[in-house]
Design a protein around this motif. Sequence first.
Motif, PDB file in Angstrom:
ATOM      1  N   ALA A 239      32.491  38.089  26.525  1.00  0.00           N
ATOM      2  CA  ALA A 239      32.152  37.280  27.695  1.00  0.00           C
ATOM      3  C   ALA A 239      33.298  37.237  28.695  1.00  0.00           C
ATOM      4  CB  ALA A 239      31.779  35.855  27.271  1.00  0.00           C
ATOM      5  N   ILE A 240      34.509  37.547  28.242  1.00  0.00           N
ATOM      6  CA  ILE A 240      35.657  37.609  29.156  1.00  0.00           C
ATOM      7  C   ILE A 240      36.239  39.012  29.107  1.00  0.00           C
ATOM      8  CG2 ILE A 240      38.031  36.847  29.540  1.00  0.00           C
ATOM      9  CD1 ILE A 240      37.230  34.060  29.065  1.00  0.00           C
ATOM     10  N   ILE A 241      36.309  39.620  30.272  1.00  0.00           N
ATOM     11  CA  ILE A 241      36.901  40.949  30.428  1.00  0.00           C
ATOM     12  C   ILE A 241      38.292  40.772  31.023  1.00  0.00           C
ATOM     13  CG2 ILE A 241      36.737  43.140  31.683  1.00  0.00           C
ATOM     14  CD1 ILE A 241      33.702  42.711  31.691  1.00  0.00           C
ATOM     15  N   GLY A 242      39.259  41.469  30.485  1.00  0.00           N
ATOM     16  CA  GLY A 242      40.605  41.396  31.037  1.00  0.00           C
ATOM     17  C   GLY A 242      41.270  42.751  31.015  1.00  0.00           C
ATOM     18  N   GLY A 243      42.168  42.965  31.970  1.00  0.00           N
ATOM     19  CA  GLY A 243      42.876  44.229  31.990  1.00  0.00           C
ATOM     20  C   GLY A 243      43.758  44.354  33.215  1.00  0.00           C
ATOM     21  N   ILE A 244      44.264  45.550  33.412  1.00  0.00           N
ATOM     22  CA  ILE A 244      45.169  45.826  34.524  1.00  0.00           C
ATOM     23  C   ILE A 244      44.600  46.951  35.382  1.00  0.00           C
ATOM     24  CG2 ILE A 244      47.233  44.995  33.347  1.00  0.00           C
ATOM     25  CD1 ILE A 244      47.883  47.841  32.566  1.00  0.00           C
ATOM     26  N   GLY A 245      44.944  46.909  36.656  1.00  0.00           N
ATOM     27  CA  GLY A 245      44.479  47.936  37.575  1.00  0.00           C
ATOM     28  C   GLY A 245      45.224  47.833  38.886  1.00  0.00           C
ATOM     29  N   PHE A 246      44.817  48.657  39.839  1.00  0.00           N
ATOM     30  CA  PHE A 246      45.469  48.671  41.143  1.00  0.00           C
ATOM     31  C   PHE A 246      44.502  48.160  42.206  1.00  0.00           C
ATOM     32  CE2 PHE A 246      48.159  51.582  38.832  1.00  0.00           C
ATOM     33  CZ  PHE A 246      49.423  51.316  39.346  1.00  0.00           C
ATOM     34  N   LEU A 247      44.948  47.153  42.948  1.00  0.00           N
ATOM     35  CA  LEU A 247      44.250  46.657  44.125  1.00  0.00           C
ATOM     36  C   LEU A 247      44.936  47.323  45.310  1.00  0.00           C
ATOM     37  CD1 LEU A 247      42.078  44.466  44.979  1.00  0.00           C
ATOM     38  CD2 LEU A 247      44.048  42.977  45.414  1.00  0.00           C
ATOM     39  N   GLY A 248      44.382  48.429  45.789  1.00  0.00           N
ATOM     40  CA  GLY A 248      45.132  49.280  46.708  1.00  0.00           C
ATOM     41  C   GLY A 248      46.310  49.862  45.939  1.00  0.00           C
ATOM     42  N   GLU A 249      47.523  49.579  46.430  1.00  0.00           N
ATOM     43  CA  GLU A 249      48.725  50.023  45.723  1.00  0.00           C
ATOM     44  C   GLU A 249      49.369  48.893  44.924  1.00  0.00           C
ATOM     45  OE1 GLU A 249      51.345  51.809  48.524  1.00  0.00           O
ATOM     46  OE2 GLU A 249      49.990  53.468  49.000  1.00  0.00           O
ATOM     47  N   GLN A 250      48.712  47.743  44.899  1.00  0.00           N
ATOM     48  CA  GLN A 250      49.258  46.562  44.237  1.00  0.00           C
ATOM     49  C   GLN A 250      48.757  46.467  42.791  1.00  0.00           C
ATOM     50  OE1 GLN A 250      51.296  43.614  45.272  1.00  0.00           O
ATOM     51  NE2 GLN A 250      51.148  43.486  43.033  1.00  0.00           N
ATOM     52  N   PRO A 251      49.649  46.579  41.794  1.00  0.00           N
ATOM     53  CA  PRO A 251      49.197  46.374  40.409  1.00  0.00           C
ATOM     54  C   PRO A 251      48.867  44.906  40.169  1.00  0.00           C
ATOM     55  CG  PRO A 251      51.579  46.680  40.471  1.00  0.00           C
ATOM     56  CD  PRO A 251      51.094  46.905  41.870  1.00  0.00           C
ATOM     57  N   VAL A 252      47.742  44.657  39.514  1.00  0.00           N
ATOM     58  CA  VAL A 252      47.302  43.289  39.244  1.00  0.00           C
ATOM     59  C   VAL A 252      46.728  43.201  37.836  1.00  0.00           C
ATOM     60  CG1 VAL A 252      46.772  42.730  41.662  1.00  0.00           C
ATOM     61  CG2 VAL A 252      44.991  43.714  40.200  1.00  0.00           C
ATOM     62  N   THR A 253      46.706  41.985  37.319  1.00  0.00           N
ATOM     63  CA  THR A 253      45.950  41.680  36.107  1.00  0.00           C
ATOM     64  C   THR A 253      44.688  40.942  36.525  1.00  0.00           C
ATOM     65  OG1 THR A 253      47.841  41.601  34.596  1.00  0.00           O
ATOM     66  CG2 THR A 253      45.911  40.268  34.014  1.00  0.00           C
ATOM     67  N   VAL A 254      43.567  41.374  35.988  1.00  0.00           N
ATOM     68  CA  VAL A 254      42.291  40.729  36.279  1.00  0.00           C
ATOM     69  C   VAL A 254      41.728  40.127  34.999  1.00  0.00           C
ATOM     70  CG1 VAL A 254      39.899  41.095  37.008  1.00  0.00           C
ATOM     71  CG2 VAL A 254      41.755  42.201  38.242  1.00  0.00           C
ATOM     72  N   VAL A 255      41.291  38.883  35.096  1.00  0.00           N
ATOM     73  CA  VAL A 255      40.595  38.212  34.000  1.00  0.00           C
ATOM     74  C   VAL A 255      39.271  37.737  34.568  1.00  0.00           C
ATOM     75  CG1 VAL A 255      40.638  36.332  32.346  1.00  0.00           C
ATOM     76  CG2 VAL A 255      42.774  37.475  32.966  1.00  0.00           C
ATOM     77  N   ALA A 256      38.165  38.112  33.931  1.00  0.00           N
ATOM     78  CA  ALA A 256      36.859  37.883  34.540  1.00  0.00           C
ATOM     79  C   ALA A 256      35.819  37.491  33.499  1.00  0.00           C
ATOM     80  CB  ALA A 256      36.406  39.147  35.276  1.00  0.00           C
ATOM     81  N   ILE A 257      34.959  36.560  33.871  1.00  0.00           N
ATOM     82  CA  ILE A 257      33.828  36.197  33.022  1.00  0.00           C
ATOM     83  C   ILE A 257      32.649  37.076  33.408  1.00  0.00           C
ATOM     84  CG2 ILE A 257      32.264  34.359  32.301  1.00  0.00           C
ATOM     85  CD1 ILE A 257      34.460  32.350  33.066  1.00  0.00           C
ATOM     86  N   GLU A 258      32.073  37.735  32.427  1.00  0.00           N
ATOM     87  CA  GLU A 258      31.000  38.699  32.664  1.00  0.00           C
ATOM     88  C   GLU A 258      29.703  38.228  32.004  1.00  0.00           C
ATOM     89  OE1 GLU A 258      28.653  41.928  33.667  1.00  0.00           O
ATOM     90  OE2 GLU A 258      30.580  41.317  34.517  1.00  0.00           O
TER      91      GLU A 258
END
Length: 269
Positions: free
Chosen positions: A49-68
């Motif tokens: 129910a919760i997805i989490g991970g790392i990725g790039f928002l444009g060139e900005q590295p971010v951590t995303v935590v999301a309820i799916e």
Amino acid sequence: MAKKETLTPYDRVRKARDARRPTSLDYIGGLLDSFIELHGDRRYADDPAIIGGIGFLGEQPVTVVAIEKGHNLKERKLRNFGGPKPEGYRKALRLMKQAEKFGRPVICLIDTAGAFCGIGAEERGQGLAIAENMMEMSTLSVPIISVLIGEGGSGGALGLGLADRVWMLQNSYYSAISPEGCASILWKDAKRADQAAANLRLTAEDARDLGVADRIILERELGSDKFYARMKRALLEEIKRLEADPDLLNHRYMRFRGIGQQAQGKKNI
């Protein structure tokens, strides 16, 4: 000239619950490049129910935590209909602490009717997991932006909602209880949910006026490339402002101390 659509608060709730509405995975696909999902709370299990991970928002590295939630019945059963369990909140906290260690901003996407209230979840400390997230998020040294993309129900939403900026989609809602639950308690009649919704002040506009939300994201072209590009620009601009704030934690504290006061200078994007 076409007549302007007028929506009641309960209409907004229905729109927030629409299965055709983009879910967190759609946002992740539209906003991020090179997303890598990370799993598990390192204590008990992985909560889909919760997805989490790392990725790039444009060139900005971010951590995303999301309820799916998922879109169809099969996906919704897998994701427990977007009702996170304690291990989901503990996974979220693990990833946020990891983000702090590596200096990555955190983006939370919220879409839940509420945290799962089953016996197993209570036995594993559901309330404590949510409370620990809120406590730890209050001291996290990196910027946090939480976005309500659909439903924002009770403690289930609060567990990812203690952020420097809280944004809401135009047809999302944020409430301590569902309109049906409120109507059942107050009038012993869930059919009066529309009346309850009007009294709960749960719309994005209400939240902005109360200081609960900072921005309303307009839903024109929702789910399109243009929509995600507009949202990405806004997130990058906000992250840049927050990273330049030398007193980030105190401003986060004061933001929540000020909830309920008349909000000034709020704007749509």
